[in-house]
Design an enzyme around this catalytic site. Structure first.
Site, PDB file in Angstrom:
ATOM      1  N   LYS A 105       0.060   3.988  -0.345  1.00  0.00           N
ATOM      2  CA  LYS A 105      -0.581   5.290   0.161  1.00  0.00           C
ATOM      3  C   LYS A 105      -0.396   6.871  -0.889  1.00  0.00           C
ATOM      4  O   LYS A 105      -0.123   6.322  -1.688  1.00  0.00           O
ATOM      5  CB  LYS A 105       0.307   5.499   1.931  1.00  0.00           C
TER       6      LYS A 105
ATOM      7  N   ASN B 144       0.663  -1.082   0.059  1.00  0.00           N
ATOM      8  CA  ASN B 144      -0.750   0.251   0.066  1.00  0.00           C
ATOM      9  C   ASN B 144       0.740   1.112  -0.378  1.00  0.00           C
ATOM     10  O   ASN B 144       1.375   1.808   1.146  1.00  0.00           O
ATOM     11  CB  ASN B 144      -1.130  -0.263   0.864  1.00  0.00           C
TER      12      ASN B 144
ATOM     13  N   GLY C  58       2.238   2.374  10.661  1.00  0.00           N
ATOM     14  CA  GLY C  58       3.259   3.247  10.581  1.00  0.00           C
ATOM     15  C   GLY C  58       4.221   4.044  11.518  1.00  0.00           C
ATOM     16  O   GLY C  58       4.665   5.120  12.059  1.00  0.00           O
TER      17      GLY C  58
ATOM     18  N   GLU D 215      -4.907  -5.035  10.506  1.00  0.00           N
ATOM     19  CA  GLU D 215      -4.115  -3.501  10.839  1.00  0.00           C
ATOM     20  C   GLU D 215      -4.795  -3.150  12.259  1.00  0.00           C
ATOM     21  O   GLU D 215      -5.680  -2.219  12.426  1.00  0.00           O
ATOM     22  CB  GLU D 215      -4.606  -2.966   9.542  1.00  0.00           C
TER      23      GLU D 215
ATOM     24  N   GLY E   9       2.989  -0.741   4.767  1.00  0.00           N
ATOM     25  CA  GLY E   9       2.923   0.232   4.275  1.00  0.00           C
ATOM     26  C   GLY E   9       4.561   0.782   4.015  1.00  0.00           C
ATOM     27  O   GLY E   9       4.853   0.188   2.377  1.00  0.00           O
ATOM     28  N   GLY E  10       4.667   1.592   4.813  1.00  0.00           N
ATOM     29  CA  GLY E  10       6.040   1.997   4.531  1.00  0.00           C
ATOM     30  C   GLY E  10       7.548   1.136   3.893  1.00  0.00           C
ATOM     31  O   GLY E  10       7.744   1.778   2.775  1.00  0.00           O
TER      32      GLY E  10
ATOM     33  N   GLU F  10      -6.943   4.257   8.059  1.00  0.00           N
ATOM     34  CA  GLU F  10      -6.859   5.927   7.248  1.00  0.00           C
ATOM     35  C   GLU F  10      -8.365   6.418   6.923  1.00  0.00           C
ATOM     36  O   GLU F  10      -8.115   7.461   7.165  1.00  0.00           O
ATOM     37  CB  GLU F  10      -5.971   6.245   6.687  1.00  0.00           C
TER      38      GLU F  10
ATOM     39  N   HIS G  74      -9.045   0.689   4.855  1.00  0.00           N
ATOM     40  CA  HIS G  74      -8.352   1.045   5.831  1.00  0.00           C
ATOM     41  C   HIS G  74      -8.309   1.779   6.869  1.00  0.00           C
ATOM     42  O   HIS G  74      -9.743   2.622   6.448  1.00  0.00           O
ATOM     43  CB  HIS G  74      -7.120   1.964   4.759  1.00  0.00           C
TER      44      HIS G  74
ATOM     45  N   SER H 176       3.418  -2.308  10.433  1.00  0.00           N
ATOM     46  CA  SER H 176       5.296  -1.751  10.858  1.00  0.00           C
ATOM     47  C   SER H 176       5.628  -3.302  10.246  1.00  0.00           C
ATOM     48  O   SER H 176       6.710  -4.016  11.154  1.00  0.00           O
ATOM     49  CB  SER H 176       5.696  -1.762  11.716  1.00  0.00           C
TER      50      SER H 176
HETATM   51  C1  PEP Z   1      -0.889  -0.229   5.873  1.00  0.00           C
HETATM   52  O1  PEP Z   1      -1.375   1.429   6.615  1.00  0.00           O
HETATM   53  O2  PEP Z   1      -1.501  -0.694   5.126  1.00  0.00           O
HETATM   54  C2  PEP Z   1       0.596   0.003   6.228  1.00  0.00           C
HETATM   55  C3  PEP Z   1       0.473  -1.447   7.061  1.00  0.00           C
HETATM   56  O3  PEP Z   1       1.226   0.302   7.097  1.00  0.00           O
HETATM   57  P1  PEP Z   1       2.957   0.426   7.425  1.00  0.00           P
HETATM   58  O4  PEP Z   1       3.294  -1.056   6.728  1.00  0.00           O
HETATM   59  O5  PEP Z   1       3.924   1.816   7.303  1.00  0.00           O
HETATM   60  O6  PEP Z   1       2.997  -0.200   9.290  1.00  0.00           O
END
Ligand code: PEP
Length: 251
Positions: free
Chosen positions: A11, A9, A174, A168, A235-236, A98, A96, A214
Site C-alpha cells: 500500500k 501489498n 486492516g 478480500e 497487507g499489514g 481501497e 482493491h 488481516s
Molecule cells: C489488503 O489490503 O490487501 C490486505 C489484505 O490488508 P491487511 O492484510 O492489512 O488486512
C-alpha cells in the site's frame, strides 16, 4: 495444479530506501519457503525500479498496486500498464477495495484496466469482496458474483488464464478481524463455481484464489489448509519480512 501464491501489498507505506531494504530482507529469507510457493511483492510506483533491482536473480516477483485505464497520453499523474511492463513488473493488483472505495473504481473501469494490463502481458491480481453491511444483509454472494461476472466474464479464456483472484472481505482489511476459515472457504468455493460458469471447470480449477484480510502468521495455516484457498494477499503483515515469510511457509 494451480499456483500457491503469497503476495504482499505494501500500500502507501515505506519510502524508497526502506522498500529496498524490505525487498532485500524478503529475498534473504525466501529460501525458507517451499519452492512451489510463488512470492510476490507490490510496492508503491516510486519504488518499482529500485525494488526490481533488489529482486534481480531471486524467486520473488514484482507487482504494482494499480495501473491506468488508458493506454497513454494526457492523463496527468497516471501510470500505464506499458510503463509497468517496461520496469519490468510481472503482476498488477486491480480492483482493491481501497481503490473502489476511495478512488471511485467501477467494474466498468476495471475491465479497461485489466484488458490493458493483459495486453502488456502482465498477470493480474483481481480483488473482490463485500463490505460489512453487505455481509450483514446476506448480500455478499450477490456482490461477489457481480464483481466477478461484470469484470472477468468480459475476458477470453486465454486472458483469464493470467488472472489471479483475491477474495478480500472489506470488513477484514486492516481491521484485525479475519474471516473464519469456513467463511473464507465458502466464498472461495462460490468464486470458483462462478468462474466455471463462464470458463469451464478445468479453467476454474486452474485459477488461484487468494484470501486477504488481516492474514498473519497466526492464522495463515488454517486459512491455507482450505480446499479452495490458494494463498494470501497480505497487507499489514507484508511490511515485516519475517512475518511475510512465515505466512508463505504456512501451506
Ligand atoms: C489488503 O489490503 O490487501 C490486505 C489484505 O490488508 P491487511 O492484510 O492489512 O488486512
Amino acid at each position: 495444479m494451480r499456483k500457491k501464491i503469497v503476495a504482499g501489498n505494501w500500500k502507501m507505506n515505506t519510502v524508497v530506501p526502506q522498500g529496498e531494504t524490505l525487498a532485500k530482507e524478503i529475498v534473504g529469507l525466501s529460501g525458507e519457503v517451499p519452492s512451489d510457493v510463488t512470492l510476490i511483492v507490490a510496492p508503491p510506483f516510486t519504488h518499482l525500479s529500485r525494488v526490481a533491482e533488489a529482486l534481480k536473480g531471486s524467486r520473488v516477483a514484482l507487482s504494482a498496486q494499480n495501473c491506468a485505464d488508458k493506454e497513454s497520453g494526457a492523463y496527468t499523474g497516471e501510470v500505464s500498464a506499458k510503463m509497468l511492463a517496461s520496469v519490468p513488473v510481472e503482476y498488477v493488483i486491480l480492483g482493491h477495495s481501497e481503490r473502489r472505495e476511495y478512488y471511485g473504481e467501477t467494474n466498468a473501469k476495471l475491465v479497461e484496466k485489466i484488458k490493458l494490463a493483459l495486453a502488456e502481458n502482465l498477470s493480474v491480481i483481481y480483488c473482490v469482496g463485500e463490505k460489512l453491511e453487505e455481509r450483514e444483509k446476506g448480500e455478499h454472494f450477490n456482490v461477489i458474483a457481480s464483481q466477478v461476472k461484470e469484470v472477468l466474464f468480459n475476458l477470453t479464456a486465454e486472458q483469464m488464464s493470467k488472472v489471479v483472484i483475491a477474495y478480500e472481505p472489506v470488513w477484514a482489511i486492516g481491521t484485525g478481524k479475519t474471516a473464519t476459515s469456513a467463511q473464507a472457504q465458502e466464498v472461495h468455493e462460490f468464486i470458483r463455481k462462478t468462474v466455471a460458469e463462464k470458463f469451464g471447470k478445468d479453467a476454474a480449477d486452474q485459477t488461484s484464489i487468494l484470501y486477504g484480510g488481516s492474514c498473519k502468521p497466526g492464522n495463515a495455516r488454517e486459512l491455507f489448509a482450505c480446499k479452495d484457498i490458494d494463498g494470501g494477499l497480505i497487507g499489514g503483515a507484508s511490511l515485516v519480512a519475517g512475518d511475510f515469510i512465515a505466512i508463505a511457509k504456512s501451506f
